[in-house]
Design a protein around this motif. Structure first.
Motif, mmCIF file in Angstrom:
data_model
loop_
_atom_site.group_PDB
_atom_site.id
_atom_site.type_symbol
_atom_site.label_atom_id
_atom_site.label_comp_id
_atom_site.label_asym_id
_atom_site.label_seq_id
_atom_site.Cartn_x
_atom_site.Cartn_y
_atom_site.Cartn_z
ATOM 1 N N PHE A 91 0.701 -1.153 -0.049
ATOM 2 C CA PHE A 91 0.436 0.263 0.349
ATOM 3 C C PHE A 91 0.635 0.954 -0.558
ATOM 4 N N THR A 92 0.517 2.509 -0.350
ATOM 5 C CA THR A 92 1.118 3.786 -0.573
ATOM 6 C C THR A 92 0.762 5.253 0.811
ATOM 7 N N ALA A 93 1.794 5.588 0.897
ATOM 8 C CA ALA A 93 1.578 6.297 2.053
ATOM 9 C C ALA A 93 0.169 7.089 1.245
ATOM 10 N N ARG A 94 -0.100 7.284 -0.199
ATOM 11 C CA ARG A 94 -1.728 8.019 0.033
ATOM 12 C C ARG A 94 -3.067 6.622 0.194
ATOM 13 N N ASP A 95 -2.230 5.797 0.486
ATOM 14 C CA ASP A 95 -3.899 4.709 1.065
ATOM 15 C C ASP A 95 -3.662 5.093 2.245
ATOM 16 N N LEU A 96 -2.296 5.314 3.278
ATOM 17 C CA LEU A 96 -2.691 5.645 4.754
ATOM 18 C C LEU A 96 -3.835 6.587 4.958
ATOM 19 N N LEU A 97 -3.192 8.245 4.309
ATOM 20 C CA LEU A 97 -3.383 9.488 4.633
ATOM 21 C C LEU A 97 -4.899 9.038 4.223
ATOM 22 N N GLU A 98 -5.350 8.319 3.230
ATOM 23 C CA GLU A 98 -7.560 8.295 2.631
ATOM 24 C C GLU A 98 -7.760 7.515 4.126
ATOM 25 N N GLN A 99 -7.181 6.872 4.851
ATOM 26 C CA GLN A 99 -7.839 5.695 6.124
ATOM 27 C C GLN A 99 -7.456 6.891 7.172
ATOM 28 N N GLY A 100 -7.174 7.830 6.938
ATOM 29 C CA GLY A 100 -7.591 9.376 7.970
ATOM 30 C C GLY A 100 -5.797 9.609 9.305
ATOM 31 N N MET A 101 -5.142 8.485 8.087
ATOM 32 C CA MET A 101 -3.423 8.558 9.856
ATOM 33 C C MET A 101 -2.625 10.237 8.716
ATOM 34 N N GLN A 102 -1.699 10.246 9.482
ATOM 35 C CA GLN A 102 -1.316 12.064 9.506
ATOM 36 C C GLN A 102 -0.160 11.345 8.795
ATOM 37 N N PRO A 103 -0.073 12.749 8.190
ATOM 38 C CA PRO A 103 1.712 12.839 8.030
ATOM 39 C C PRO A 103 2.473 12.793 9.466
ATOM 40 N N GLY A 104 3.977 12.205 9.082
ATOM 41 C CA GLY A 104 4.700 11.705 9.791
ATOM 42 C C GLY A 104 5.872 11.055 9.776
ATOM 43 N N PRO A 105 6.865 10.458 10.337
ATOM 44 C CA PRO A 105 7.295 9.588 10.226
ATOM 45 C C PRO A 105 6.719 8.213 10.808
ATOM 46 N N GLU A 106 5.608 7.865 11.533
ATOM 47 C CA GLU A 106 5.236 6.828 11.855
ATOM 48 C C GLU A 106 4.705 6.262 10.237
ATOM 49 N N LEU A 107 4.214 7.416 9.563
ATOM 50 C CA LEU A 107 3.894 6.805 8.321
ATOM 51 C C LEU A 107 5.121 6.390 7.323
ATOM 52 N N GLY A 108 5.829 6.839 7.618
ATOM 53 C CA GLY A 108 7.257 6.566 6.716
ATOM 54 C C GLY A 108 7.401 4.638 7.056
ATOM 55 N N LYS A 109 7.729 4.834 8.986
ATOM 56 C CA LYS A 109 7.735 3.402 9.100
ATOM 57 C C LYS A 109 6.610 2.539 9.214
ATOM 58 N N LEU A 110 5.638 2.972 8.686
ATOM 59 C CA LEU A 110 4.480 1.121 8.785
ATOM 60 C C LEU A 110 5.120 1.543 7.023
ATOM 61 N N LEU A 111 5.380 1.828 6.110
ATOM 62 C CA LEU A 111 5.692 1.566 4.999
ATOM 63 C C LEU A 111 6.719 1.022 4.746
ATOM 64 N N ARG A 112 7.715 1.232 5.515
ATOM 65 C CA ARG A 112 9.004 0.399 5.658
ATOM 66 C C ARG A 112 8.965 -1.096 6.479
ATOM 67 N N GLU A 113 7.826 -1.324 6.925
ATOM 68 C CA GLU A 113 7.076 -2.527 7.894
ATOM 69 C C GLU A 113 6.968 -3.545 6.464
ATOM 70 N N ALA A 114 5.830 -2.816 6.366
ATOM 71 C CA ALA A 114 5.020 -3.364 5.597
ATOM 72 C C ALA A 114 5.991 -4.313 4.260
ATOM 73 N N ARG A 115 7.033 -3.136 3.429
ATOM 74 C CA ARG A 115 7.562 -3.561 2.945
ATOM 75 C C ARG A 115 8.636 -4.800 2.792
ATOM 76 N N LEU A 116 8.843 -4.934 4.355
ATOM 77 C CA LEU A 116 9.986 -5.852 5.146
ATOM 78 C C LEU A 116 9.435 -7.297 5.143
ATOM 79 N N ARG A 117 8.250 -7.089 5.180
ATOM 80 C CA ARG A 117 7.183 -8.546 4.812
ATOM 81 C C ARG A 117 7.243 -8.777 3.585
#
Length: 410
Positions: A378-404
């Motif tokens: 999923f992309t940063a836009r997907d997370l933002l559309e789900q209501g997540m706020q921009p910030g370091p946590e967003l990038g961390k979730l993307l990295r963790e999903a990629r590593l999985r």
């Protein structure tokens, strides 16, 4: 002797200009004469129009200026005069050609640039590298057919399909002639004459040049530095380079660059990989030497390639400390990716390590070819559309999903 691709009246135009100016002889020299004889006399397939090099016993600049004045920019759209060298580059009737004043030369020291001064046509031919390139087709004898001038047995060596130096100090004066010989041998399917091979090996073993590897790089003579690099660039760009490098190793000539390259049994394999991975071949060759940084500086390689070698050496040091002491054979794709990308290693640097068949080349190749391109599902836009706020946590979730995703990759 017809050369396919040359307009019928080009030679006549040059001859007439020489006659009007009252100059002495004009001659076509070098590769065009050699290739013409190989094609017409020895029935080699025509390899395409070679460089057209003309030598005139007189001022090449005066001849070029006269031609431009008489013919105009329509027939001569480009003309470049190199006054300090007595040479001219020009386009005449759509054909690139070089005009040079006939010269004689003397080497003040082995490997240095020669000192040149005006001379006769036969003096100019004596400056050449091999007998097969020291023939001339003299053009400006009024009312007569062109005359082949062969003072050094070039036709005999063409028939034997061999390369012969012009004199006993050819390699000592200019070691780049050895690289050029490998280029010609590979392109023309020629061999080095026994006496020429003996000269190469004796000269390289004796090392008659004042500079030696390990000495101050500012004292490198041009024929062991920049001119050597230029010949290598031509070798990789124009020639069947695998065969040319085989010749250099067979002739025991690689110590001109580095002793390790002479004994490297995997050199061809390394450069084949480099070619497939778009690593510049000269960069890979130098990196395979015993002293890559010193050799890259000696050859005055492009700064971008020097920096790549420097970064690759730093990468090797990092691998020796942070990878090789551990059980890297069991690392997952995710572990490799996280480890490499935490240091922001450049993909080009990793490609060079893979090309040179470093100890971890297989997982590094997978990272270079596949793993580094894997993205989060999923992309940063997907997370933002789900209501997540921009910030370091967003990038961390993307990295963790990629590593999985990478945990399941191979």
């Amino acid at each position: 002797m017809e050369l396919p691709g040359i307009p019928a009246d080009l030679l006549g135009t040059l001859q007439e200009a020489v006659r009007v100016l009252g100059m002495q002889r004009l001659a076509l020299v070098g590769g065009a004469v050699r290739d013409g004889l190989l094609h017409h006399v020895h029935h080699d397939a025509w390899r395409g129009l070679p460089d057209l090099d003309f030598v005139v016993e007189g001022s090449s600049e005066a001849l070029a200026t006269h031609l431009r004045d008489c013919l105009g920019a329509g027939r001569i759209p480009e003309l470049r005069v190199h006054g300090s060298f007595g040479t001219v580059e020009m386009v005449l009737d759509g054909v690139w050609l070089d005009l040079a004043q006939s010269r004689t030369e003397r080497y003040p020291e082995p490997g240095e640039n020669p000192l040149v001064q005006p001379g006769r046509l036969q003096d100019d031919l004596l400056r050449r590298d091999f007998t097969i390139n020291a023939m001339a087709l003299v053009l400006n004898q009024e009312g007569a057919d062109p005359e082949l001038l062969d003072l050094h047995g070039g036709q005999q060596d063409l028939a034997a399909r061999q390369l012969n130096f012009l004199h006993e100090r050819s390699v000592e004066d200019d070691p780049t002639r050895v690289i050029r010989g490998a280029r010609y041998a590979a392109r023309l399917n020629f061999s080095l004459a026994p006496q020429a091979l003996d000269q190469v090996q004796r000269t390289v073993d004796a090392w008659p040049w004042s500079w030696c590897p390990g000495d101050c790089l500012s004292a490198v003579p041009p024929a062991l530095g920049t001119r050597l690099r230029m010949e290598l660039e031509l070798l990789f760009r124009r020639e069947p380079w695998r065969l040319a490098l085989t010749h250099l190793q067979d002739w025991r000539a690689m110590p001109l660059l580095d002793q390790q390259l002479q004994v490297d049994g995997r050199l061809q394999r390394r450069l084949h990989r480099a070619e497939r991975m778009n690593v510049p071949l000269l960069c890979a060759l130098v990196a395979a030497s015993a002293t890559p940084q010193a050799l890259s500086k000696r050859l005055q390689m492009p700064l971008q390639q020097q920096r790549r070698i420097d970064q690759w050496l730093a990468f090797q040091g990092w691998m020796a400390e942070h990878v090789l002491p551990y059980s890297w054979q069991n690392w997952s794709a995710a572990h490799w990716t996280e480890t490499l990308e935490a240091q922001s290693w450049d993909a080009d640097v990793v490609a060079l390590e893979v090309a040179l068949i470093g100890p971890c080349w297989r997982p590094l190749l997978r990272w270079w070819g596949r793993w580094r391109h894997v993205t989060s599902p999923f992309t940063a836009r997907d997370l933002l559309e789900q209501g997540m706020q921009p910030g370091p946590e967003l990038g961390k979730l993307l990295r963790e999903a990629r590593l999985r995703v990478l945990e399941g990759a191979r």
